[in-house]
Design a protein around this motif. Structure first.
Motif, PDB file in Angstrom:
ATOM      1  N   GLY A  97      -4.617  -6.665   2.297  1.00  8.62           N
ATOM      2  CA  GLY A  97      -4.135  -5.657   3.244  1.00  8.62           C
ATOM      3  C   GLY A  97      -5.264  -5.188   4.149  1.00  8.62           C
ATOM      4  O   GLY A  97      -5.081  -5.023   5.364  1.00  8.62           O
ATOM      5  N   ARG A  98      -6.443  -5.006   3.592  1.00  4.29           N
ATOM      6  CA  ARG A  98      -7.585  -4.572   4.403  1.00  4.29           C
ATOM      7  C   ARG A  98      -8.127  -5.710   5.257  1.00  4.29           C
ATOM      8  O   ARG A  98      -8.556  -5.492   6.389  1.00  4.29           O
ATOM      9  CB  ARG A  98      -8.700  -4.033   3.515  1.00  4.29           C
ATOM     10  N   ASN A 179      -1.553  -0.810  -4.501  1.00  2.07           N
ATOM     11  CA  ASN A 179      -0.118  -0.570  -4.657  1.00  2.07           C
ATOM     12  C   ASN A 179       0.644  -0.959  -3.396  1.00  2.07           C
ATOM     13  O   ASN A 179       1.768  -1.457  -3.462  1.00  2.07           O
ATOM     14  CB  ASN A 179       0.137   0.898  -4.994  1.00  2.07           C
ATOM     15  N   GLN A 180       0.018  -0.720  -2.240  1.00  7.21           N
ATOM     16  CA  GLN A 180       0.681  -1.097  -0.983  1.00  7.21           C
ATOM     17  C   GLN A 180       0.880  -2.611  -0.925  1.00  7.21           C
ATOM     18  O   GLN A 180       1.938  -3.096  -0.501  1.00  7.21           O
ATOM     19  CB  GLN A 180      -0.151  -0.625   0.214  1.00  7.21           C
ATOM     20  N   SER A 181      -0.114  -3.363  -1.363  1.00  9.32           N
ATOM     21  CA  SER A 181       0.012  -4.819  -1.307  1.00  9.32           C
ATOM     22  C   SER A 181       1.017  -5.331  -2.342  1.00  9.32           C
ATOM     23  O   SER A 181       1.737  -6.293  -2.089  1.00  9.32           O
ATOM     24  CB  SER A 181      -1.357  -5.479  -1.511  1.00  9.32           C
ATOM     25  N   ALA A 336       0.521 -12.087   4.627  1.00  8.62           N
ATOM     26  CA  ALA A 336       1.802 -11.406   4.785  1.00  8.62           C
ATOM     27  C   ALA A 336       1.779 -10.013   4.161  1.00  8.62           C
ATOM     28  O   ALA A 336       2.572  -9.145   4.528  1.00  8.62           O
ATOM     29  CB  ALA A 336       2.922 -12.238   4.162  1.00  8.62           C
ATOM     30  N   LEU A 337       0.870  -9.792   3.218  1.00  6.84           N
ATOM     31  CA  LEU A 337       0.799  -8.483   2.564  1.00  6.84           C
ATOM     32  C   LEU A 337       0.395  -7.408   3.569  1.00  6.84           C
ATOM     33  O   LEU A 337       0.897  -6.288   3.546  1.00  6.84           O
ATOM     34  CB  LEU A 337      -0.181  -8.531   1.394  1.00  6.84           C
ATOM     35  N   GLY A 338      -0.525  -7.753   4.455  1.00  7.51           N
ATOM     36  CA  GLY A 338      -0.925  -6.810   5.496  1.00  7.51           C
ATOM     37  C   GLY A 338       0.206  -6.543   6.471  1.00  7.51           C
ATOM     38  O   GLY A 338       0.422  -5.405   6.900  1.00  7.51           O
ATOM     39  N   GLU A 339       0.933  -7.588   6.791  1.00 12.43           N
ATOM     40  CA  GLU A 339       2.039  -7.429   7.739  1.00 12.43           C
ATOM     41  C   GLU A 339       3.101  -6.474   7.207  1.00 12.43           C
ATOM     42  O   GLU A 339       3.756  -5.765   7.975  1.00 12.43           O
ATOM     43  CB  GLU A 339       2.661  -8.802   8.048  1.00 12.43           C
TER      44      GLU A 339
END
Ligand code: FE
Length: 354
Positions: A97-98, A179-181, A336-339
């Motif tokens: 994500g980062r 957790n966001q990812s 895709a996790l960041g998206e």
């Protein structure tokens, strides 16, 4: 050999008079590059594996490693603001994500010289255009008390949302990128509605309000506050491998599993690196990244930090990791996790996961 570290705050205030911390043999003067030159690494990591790699790289090449450490988002912001004046040659951070945010901020350039090395990393653990690549991996899984939880009753992350886990789950806050990812991966696999229903189920099942980091969740299991916790594997492994008897007792009180997320496979994330867009020491940066991806470089991660090497086929010595078993990973490209991160945060906000 002295290892000097400047805090990010100090360097931030130094502004254009920026001096980087030097790691490696700086000699008597200790105030300049060696004949072989230097490489400037901006990193969000502060782990034994990384210091060992800096030292070993300097030993092998004579190239001095200067590094700046800061939290991922501060680090990204600093390099972005400095733009073409940035002394950064390499940017390293944790969590896809980062890395996605760093790439969106224009921090990276593709390193074509690394084509061969990058072949050794599974394609889903790299940016699609190789703007950055994972060099070590981590699995977000489930720690549990084996005396209170039958491991056979958890075959998927979906199970944790079931009412039978009411008042039994510990997990950190939703503001955390891990957790966001995880939520982003669930969105990718199951869609936003199913992801939201799962998150609501977790909130219903919390044993306490989210607090602390992943290690604190494991300690809470050992203390009997909860029966299961969502944590990255290396926090469990670190406790299990600890030289400290009290920490090892905490590690011994839990088992760790890596179930699939909505049937797709375990949630694998990365620590990643990229060649900085304006790298002033580009050739040295390439040599460092080559070393990072060499068998010798890769072994430092499992052996010193309990992470998995990202390069396939690297052998290492870590019995706790061996005990976790084979990883059956979600094949999603971690980019895709960041998206999906923004959608993930909206879901957390709607279900009231603090
Ligand atoms: Fe961590």
């Amino acid at each position: 050999m002295s290892r000097l570290m400047k805090t990010f705050a100090a360097f931030f205030m130094a502004g254009s008079a920026l001096t980087l911390a030097a790691c490696g043999d700086t000699g008597a003067g200790g105030d300049g590059a060696s004949d072989a030159g230097e490489v400037n690494i901006y990193t969000a990591r502060h782990y034994a594996s990384d210091y060992a790699i800096y030292d070993a790289f300097t030993e092998a090449t004579g190239i001095e490693v200067n590094y700046i450490e800061a939290g991922g988002d501060l680090l990204i912001e600093r390099v972005r603001m400095d733009a073409e004046r940035s002394p950064a040659d390499i940017v390293i951070t944790v969590d896809a994500g980062r890395l996605w945010r760093a790439e969106q901020a224009g921090l990276f350039q593709a390193a074509r010289e690394l084509a061969e090395e990058l072949e050794g990393i599974p394609a889903n653990l790299r940016h699609p255009e190789n703007a950055w690549f994972g060099f070590s991996t981590r699995v977000r899984g489930i720690a549990y008390a084996p005396d209170r939880v039958d491991a056979n009753t958890i075959t998927d992350f979906a199970d944790l949302a079931d009412p039978r886990f009411e008042d039994r789950i510990c997990v950190r806050s939703s503001g955390n990128v891990y957790n966001q990812s995880l939520m982003a991966a669930l969105i990718n696999t199951a869609g936003p509605e199913a992801a939201e229903a799962w998150a609501a189920g977790i909130v219903n099942n919390l044993a306490r309000a989210p607090q602390g980091g992943d290690t604190d969740q494991i300690r809470a299991i050992a203390a009997g506050e909860c029966d299961v916790a969502i944590v990255n594997h290396y926090y469990a492994a670190r406790l299990m491998n600890s030289d400290d008897a009290a920490d090892r007792a905490v590690g011994d009180a839990v088992d760790f599993m890596m179930p699939p997320v909505a049937g797709a496979g375990a949630h694998v994330n990365v620590s990643g690196a990229g060649l900085a867009a304006n790298a002033p020491n580009r050739d040295n940066a390439i040599r460092f990244l080559e070393y990072l991806l060499s068998e010798e470089g890769q072994r430092f991660f499992p052996e010193l930090t309990n992470e998995y090497p990202a390069v396939e086929g690297v052998s290492y010595d870590n019995a706790v990791l061996d005990g976790f078993g084979e990883i059956e990973a979600d094949p999603v490209n971690v980019n895709a996790l960041g998206e999906n991160a923004a959608e993930a945060q909206r879901i957390f906000d709607r279900v009231g996961w603090p």
